[in-house]
Design a protein around this motif. Structure first.
Motif, mmCIF file in Angstrom:
data_model
loop_
_atom_site.group_PDB
_atom_site.id
_atom_site.type_symbol
_atom_site.label_atom_id
_atom_site.label_comp_id
_atom_site.label_asym_id
_atom_site.label_seq_id
_atom_site.Cartn_x
_atom_site.Cartn_y
_atom_site.Cartn_z
ATOM 1 N N ASP A 63 0.821 -1.216 0.000
ATOM 2 C CA ASP A 63 0.000 0.000 0.000
ATOM 3 C C ASP A 63 0.857 1.269 0.000
ATOM 4 O O ASP A 63 0.354 2.375 -0.150
ATOM 5 N N PHE A 64 2.171 1.107 0.168
ATOM 6 C CA PHE A 64 3.069 2.254 0.246
ATOM 7 C C PHE A 64 3.246 2.895 -1.129
ATOM 8 O O PHE A 64 3.466 2.209 -2.121
ATOM 9 N N ASP A 65 3.157 4.228 -1.174
ATOM 10 C CA ASP A 65 3.360 4.958 -2.427
ATOM 11 C C ASP A 65 4.698 5.707 -2.423
ATOM 12 O O ASP A 65 5.563 5.464 -3.238
ATOM 13 N N ARG A 66 4.866 6.616 -1.438
ATOM 14 C CA ARG A 66 6.095 7.423 -1.382
ATOM 15 C C ARG A 66 6.169 8.137 -0.030
ATOM 16 O O ARG A 66 5.239 8.067 0.766
ATOM 17 N N PHE A 67 7.293 8.821 0.200
ATOM 18 C CA PHE A 67 7.442 9.670 1.374
ATOM 19 C C PHE A 67 7.348 11.135 0.945
ATOM 20 O O PHE A 67 7.750 11.489 -0.162
ATOM 21 N N GLU A 68 6.843 11.972 1.840
ATOM 22 C CA GLU A 68 6.967 13.415 1.698
ATOM 23 C C GLU A 68 7.657 13.922 2.957
ATOM 24 O O GLU A 68 7.518 13.334 4.028
ATOM 25 N N TYR A 69 8.415 15.004 2.828
ATOM 26 C CA TYR A 69 9.284 15.454 3.907
ATOM 27 C C TYR A 69 8.869 16.845 4.380
ATOM 28 O O TYR A 69 8.557 17.715 3.576
ATOM 29 N N TRP A 70 8.890 17.008 5.710
ATOM 30 C CA TRP A 70 8.392 18.233 6.317
ATOM 31 C C TRP A 70 9.311 18.740 7.424
ATOM 32 O O TRP A 70 9.973 17.956 8.101
ATOM 33 N N SER A 71 9.284 20.047 7.596
ATOM 34 C CA SER A 71 9.745 20.684 8.824
ATOM 35 C C SER A 71 8.453 21.138 9.481
ATOM 36 O O SER A 71 7.765 22.021 8.960
ATOM 37 N N ASP A 72 8.081 20.513 10.604
ATOM 38 C CA ASP A 72 6.767 20.806 11.176
ATOM 39 C C ASP A 72 6.772 22.124 11.950
ATOM 40 O O ASP A 72 7.783 22.833 11.986
ATOM 41 N N GLU A 73 5.651 22.449 12.577
ATOM 42 C CA GLU A 73 5.531 23.751 13.235
ATOM 43 C C GLU A 73 6.511 23.929 14.385
ATOM 44 O O GLU A 73 6.795 25.047 14.804
ATOM 45 N N LEU A 74 7.074 22.825 14.907
ATOM 46 C CA LEU A 74 8.100 22.904 15.949
ATOM 47 C C LEU A 74 9.502 22.782 15.358
ATOM 48 O O LEU A 74 10.479 22.574 16.076
ATOM 49 N N ASN A 75 9.587 22.875 14.030
ATOM 50 C CA ASN A 75 10.843 22.765 13.280
ATOM 51 C C ASN A 75 11.483 21.384 13.430
ATOM 52 O O ASN A 75 12.697 21.243 13.355
ATOM 53 N N ARG A 76 10.661 20.363 13.648
ATOM 54 C CA ARG A 76 11.155 18.986 13.723
ATOM 55 C C ARG A 76 11.142 18.362 12.332
ATOM 56 O O ARG A 76 10.230 18.634 11.545
ATOM 57 N N PRO A 77 12.115 17.502 12.024
ATOM 58 C CA PRO A 77 12.075 16.788 10.750
ATOM 59 C C PRO A 77 11.035 15.666 10.815
ATOM 60 O O PRO A 77 11.032 14.872 11.748
ATOM 61 N N VAL A 78 10.148 15.618 9.831
ATOM 62 C CA VAL A 78 9.093 14.609 9.806
ATOM 63 C C VAL A 78 9.002 14.028 8.401
ATOM 64 O O VAL A 78 9.002 14.767 7.414
ATOM 65 N N ARG A 79 8.918 12.699 8.339
ATOM 66 C CA ARG A 79 8.762 12.016 7.053
ATOM 67 C C ARG A 79 7.350 11.431 6.992
ATOM 68 O O ARG A 79 7.018 10.513 7.738
ATOM 69 N N GLN A 80 6.533 11.992 6.133
ATOM 70 C CA GLN A 80 5.136 11.563 6.037
ATOM 71 C C GLN A 80 5.009 10.391 5.065
ATOM 72 O O GLN A 80 5.618 10.388 3.997
ATOM 73 N N ILE A 81 4.213 9.397 5.455
ATOM 74 C CA ILE A 81 4.001 8.218 4.623
ATOM 75 C C ILE A 81 2.762 8.436 3.760
ATOM 76 O O ILE A 81 1.679 8.685 4.283
ATOM 77 N N ILE A 82 2.945 8.361 2.453
ATOM 78 C CA ILE A 82 1.830 8.497 1.524
ATOM 79 C C ILE A 82 1.470 7.096 1.029
ATOM 80 O O ILE A 82 2.307 6.407 0.435
ATOM 81 N N SER A 83 0.236 6.682 1.300
ATOM 82 C CA SER A 83 -0.203 5.359 0.857
ATOM 83 C C SER A 83 -1.043 5.485 -0.410
ATOM 84 O O SER A 83 -1.524 6.568 -0.750
#
Length: 199
Positions: free
Chosen positions: A37-57
């Motif tokens: 079901d995995f499609d790709r990752f998207e990458y973020w700097s969230d509102e607390l400036n933390r690195p976050v890797r979002q899972i796109i299914s």
């Protein structure tokens, strides 16, 4: 303070591994997004400036993301359905995401080892970082501070020249933390950081 050339990241992060979610009913660890079901990752700097890797299914909504555990330098997966909703969440490139992971770990170790109370409550966004000869400097408005690695604290600089700010070279937040942590490693030995340090 030694002048360091930044080449390799100080921390080794396995981006192909992550801690799984715990099923609240059974207590078993589960993989919420199966490989089919995995499609790709998207990458973020969230509102607390933390690195976050979002899972796109492929089928489901965007419900899960990988966060960085600062104590273990590893990823853990959790529900994060609101990522991207805040105007302070910034989508970034994979390269910027990996750099942000390094900055977060460097800053975490810096804050554990260096007394920086003199700068509180200022956030790093309100500060600029400079390099002048052997010294790593922090500028807050028109006041300069330096990191004293011997005393493990930030203090007002002993430099008295009035035009130091003009002579100093601006450096990034990454370069600043990297330089301080590398100096602390040289001062305290390899055991200064956990085993997650890249070799």
């Amino acid at each position: 303070m030694t002048n360091h050339k930044i080449s390799e990241p100080l921390f080794k992060i396995d981006y192909n591994k992550w801690d799984l979610l715990k099923n609240p009913e059974t207590g078993l660890l589960i993989e919420p997004v199966p490989i089919e079901d995995f499609d790709r990752f998207e990458y973020w700097s969230d509102e607390l400036n933390r690195p976050v890797r979002q899972i796109i299914s492929k089928k489901k909504r965007r419900l899960y993301a990988d966060y960085l555990n600062l104590n273990t330098a590893s990823l853990y997966r959790r529900v994060s359905s609101l990522l991207g909703v805040s105007p302070y969440d910034d989508e970034i490139s994979k390269e910027k995401y990996e750099e942000l992971c390094q900055i977060a770990l460097l800053k975490h170790n810096y804050q554990k080892q260096i007394n920086y109370e003199i700068l509180i409550p200022f956030q790093s966004l309100a500060l600029t970082f400079l390099k002048y000869k052997e010294k790593t400097l922090i500028r807050k408005a028109n006041t300069l501070y330096e990191v004293n690695c011997e005393k493990q604290r930030v203090e007002k600089t002993s430099l008295i020249s009035e035009n130091i700010i003009d002579k100093a070279k601006g450096i990034s937040e990454y370069e600043f933390y990297y330089s301080v942590i590398q100096t602390m490693i040289e001062k305290n030995g390899e055991e200064f950081l956990s085993n997650n340090r890249a070799l």
